[in-house]
Each structure stands twice: as structure tokens, then as C-alpha cells.
Design a protein around this motif. Structure first.
Motif: not given
Length: 353
Positions: A167-196
Motif C-alpha cells: 500500500w502507499s499514499w501520495v499527495r499532489c496538490g489538492a489530491l491525496l491518493t491511497l493505493l492498495l495492491a495485491d500481486g497475484l499469488g504470493h512470494g517474490p513474483k507477487a511482491a514484484h507486481a505490487s511494488t511496481a
């Protein structure tokens, strides 16, 4: 930031493991030796308290972005238990307070002083949740703590080192955006997707939710893909926009009621829908948003304790995760919970003095 440390604390040997986890996380974050020593002290105190007062629990250590959205990585410690709770939290945070005959001589008061932010929520009969954050740019004692508008927690399936959720959040001017990502499956390849997905958010935060998801779809094509939810608060218009693709969940609290926000079927980076519905809702001073991955049980019960709802977002996220799972109902996947509550203010004893 996919690296996660989770330490079940059931006997005295795990106190050392909690301290080691804090030290390793600080090394990953590149924190200075003095901040690392402070994190080790707090981890030791919290893990010891789990044994002494709660009959056990678990410590979770996450790497998170700093509260102001600047460079560097912060280390966040979580202590979770279903113990008897603390009857008098302000008293427990005073130096020298103890209910045990043998003590470290430090206590929760040292946690309050040592961390950049320290928050503790406890309810008699329902357990305690504590969080401590250590930032790359420590301002020193007496400096007001920087409060983040969003907070979250990630845990891995079977205590794996790599978590496929992020998960992550970022502010851009008046916009505050929150993101949550769940890479398919689990383990390093899933982590690679959510980190991207988290990395691309930093470059796309000026866009509306549907366009952010389209940008993420392109960025995640070389990965196995992810389920992604995006919530964007326009602070000028007091309006929240939400859009999601894949199996993520979200609930918005306004007043006394919770509303479910539904994501569209698909996979960001693989099977992207032709149309992405965006739900827009007024954001009031009492509004609160909880987003989560499908590792959380689908029928989790939203909290109703006003004291918990007014806590720091990271505390609320950790309490939601703690209360939705138990030894009888363990999580079945990597699990993440993220909370947006930019209008919340905590009591004095919830922050570093």
C-alpha cells in the motif's frame, strides 16, 4: 518495501527475535545507529509486554514511506494481542509505571520518547494494539511528530519474508491518493507486481483514479499482475473518488454507517476491463476509509468503538487486521489493510512528546 518481519511472541526466546527483526528492518531502511538502537529498545519492550501482560501476541515490522511523502524509508513496528487490555493507558505511559515485580526499567514511556511517533490503543477485555515509527530524518526530542494522513499494515502468508501485498499514499496538490495492491499469488513474483504498482503511483498521482489504473495496467504488464484499488481525496472539493480492479475490498464510514465500495472484475497488468466505474462520494470531517486485500476474511466486522475510530490510521489498520483474524480463523493469503483518515487528530498521549 515488500520485506515483512512477523514474530509470534509465545515465549521469552521470541523477544530476542523481535529485537533482531527491528534491527534488520533498520538496516534495510538505512537508519542511523542511534535510531536502530531506539527501535531495538522499543521492540524489546513491546515484545516483553506481550508475554508479561497479554499471554503472548505477535510483532510485525513493515517498511513504509515517511509521513511527509519525502525520500527515504521508515520502519514501523506493530504489537498486536487479544489480551486483557490496559485499563488506564495514560498511567501506563508514565515513566516508572509497572504492574510487574521485575521490569526492564524502561516501560511504555520510553517507547513514547524513543519513536518518531508512538500510538497505543487498548480496550479492557479486547486486547491492545501499539505502533511505533522510526523515520529516516529524526528531528529529536521535543519536536512535534509528523502525522501521516494514511496508514496501513502488511503481513505475509505463513510468515514469509516477501509480501505480495503493498500500500502507499501520495499527495499532489489538492489530491491525496491511497493505493492498495495485491500481486497475484504470493512470494517474490507477487511482491514484484505490487511494488511496481507503488512505484508507478508516484509518477501518476496527478491523474484521476481510472487513469491511474490504466497507467498501472501498462506498468504491470511485465509482471504477473495484481488486484489494485485506488482512492483519491480531492481536498478542495471534499470529494472522494474510488475505483478498483480485482479482488480487493473497501468500506467508507460516514456518520454511523459503513458503505461497501466494490471493485470491478479483472487483473491490472493482464485482464483489464474496457470500462472502469468510478464512484464519487462526499468526504466529511467524520469520514473514514478502510481498504483491504482478499487475505482479510470477507465478512470482517468494521469497528464501532469511537476511541479506535479516532486513532492514528496505522493503529486502526492494525486493529482491523488483528480483530478479523485469530488462531481459529487465520489469514489465508498475504494480507494488507490501509486506512485514509486525514482529518483525524489523536490525543496528546498517543504521540511522541
Amino acid at each position: 518495501m515488500s520485506r515483512v518481519w512477523e514474530v509470534p511472541v509465545g515465549d521469552s526466546t521470541r523477544v530476542r527475535d523481535a529485537r533482531t527483526a527491528a534491527r534488520e528492518a533498520c538496516a534495510y531502511a538505512g537508519l542511523a545507529p542511534r535510531r536502530t538502537a531506539a527501535a531495538e529498545l522499543v521492540a524489546t519492550e513491546l515484545a516483553t509486554n506481550l508475554l508479561r501482560h497479554a499471554g503472548g501476541g505477535r510483532m510485525v515490522v513493515n517498511l513504509v514511506g515517511p509521513p511527509a511523502g519525502g525520500p527515504g524509508v521508515s520502519v514501523q513496528l506493530f504489537s498486536l494481542d487479544h489480551g486483557p487490555g490496559i485499563a488506564d493507558v495514560p498511567a501506563a505511559l508514565r515513566d516508572g509505571y509497572t504492574t510487574a515485580g521485575v521490569s526492564l526499567g524502561a516501560g511504555l514511556g520510553s517507547c513514547l520518547r524513543s519513536a518518531d511517533t508512538f500510538h497505543l490503543y487498548s480496550a479492557p477485555g479486547r486486547g491492545t494494539t501499539a505502533t511505533a515509527r522510526f523515520d529516516p530524518g529524526h528531528a529529536g526530542p521535543g519536536t512535534p511528530a509528523v502525522q501521516a494522513p494514511a496508514g496501513g499494515i502488511c503481513v505475509s502468508l505463513a510468515e514469509a519474508e516477501q509480501c505480495g501485498d503493498a500500500w502507499s499514499w501520495v499527495r499532489c496538490g489538492a489530491l491525496l491518493t491511497l493505493l492498495l495492491a495485491d500481486g497475484l499469488g504470493h512470494g517474490p513474483k507477487a511482491a514484484h507486481a505490487s511494488t511496481a504498482a507503488v512505484a508507478e503511483l508516484q509518477r501518476a498521482a496527478h491523474l484521476p483514479p481510472a487513469e491511474i489504473l490504466r497507467r498501472l495496467h501498462t506498468a504491470l504488464r511485465p509482471t504477473r499482475g495484481a488486484a489494485v484499488a485506488v482512492a483519491q481525496l480531492d481536498t478542495d472539493r471534499s470529494e472522494l473518488g474510488f475505483a478498483g480492479v480485482g479482488n480487493t475490498g473497501a468500506r467508507l464510514r460516514t456518520g454511523e454507517s459503513w458503505t461497501s465500495l466494490v471493485s470491478h472484475p479483472g487483473i491490472v497488468g493482464a485482464y483489464f476491463p474496457a470500462h472502469i466505474p468510478v464512484r464519487r462520494m462526499p468526504w466529511r470531517p467524520d469520514s473514514l476509509l478502510v481498504m483491504h486485500s482478499d487475505g482479510l476474511p470477507s465478512r470482517w466486522t468494521p469497528p464501532d468503538d469511537p476511541r479506535l475510530l479516532a486513532q492514528d490510521p496505522a493503529v486502526l489498520a492494525a486493529a482491523v487486521l488483528r480483530d478479523a483474524s485469530s488462531p481459529a480463523r487465520p489469514v489465508r493469503d498475504d494480507t494488507s489493510v490501509a486506512v485514509l483518515a486525514p482529518d483525524r487528530r489523536t490525543r496528546t498521549h498517543d504521540s511522541r512528546l
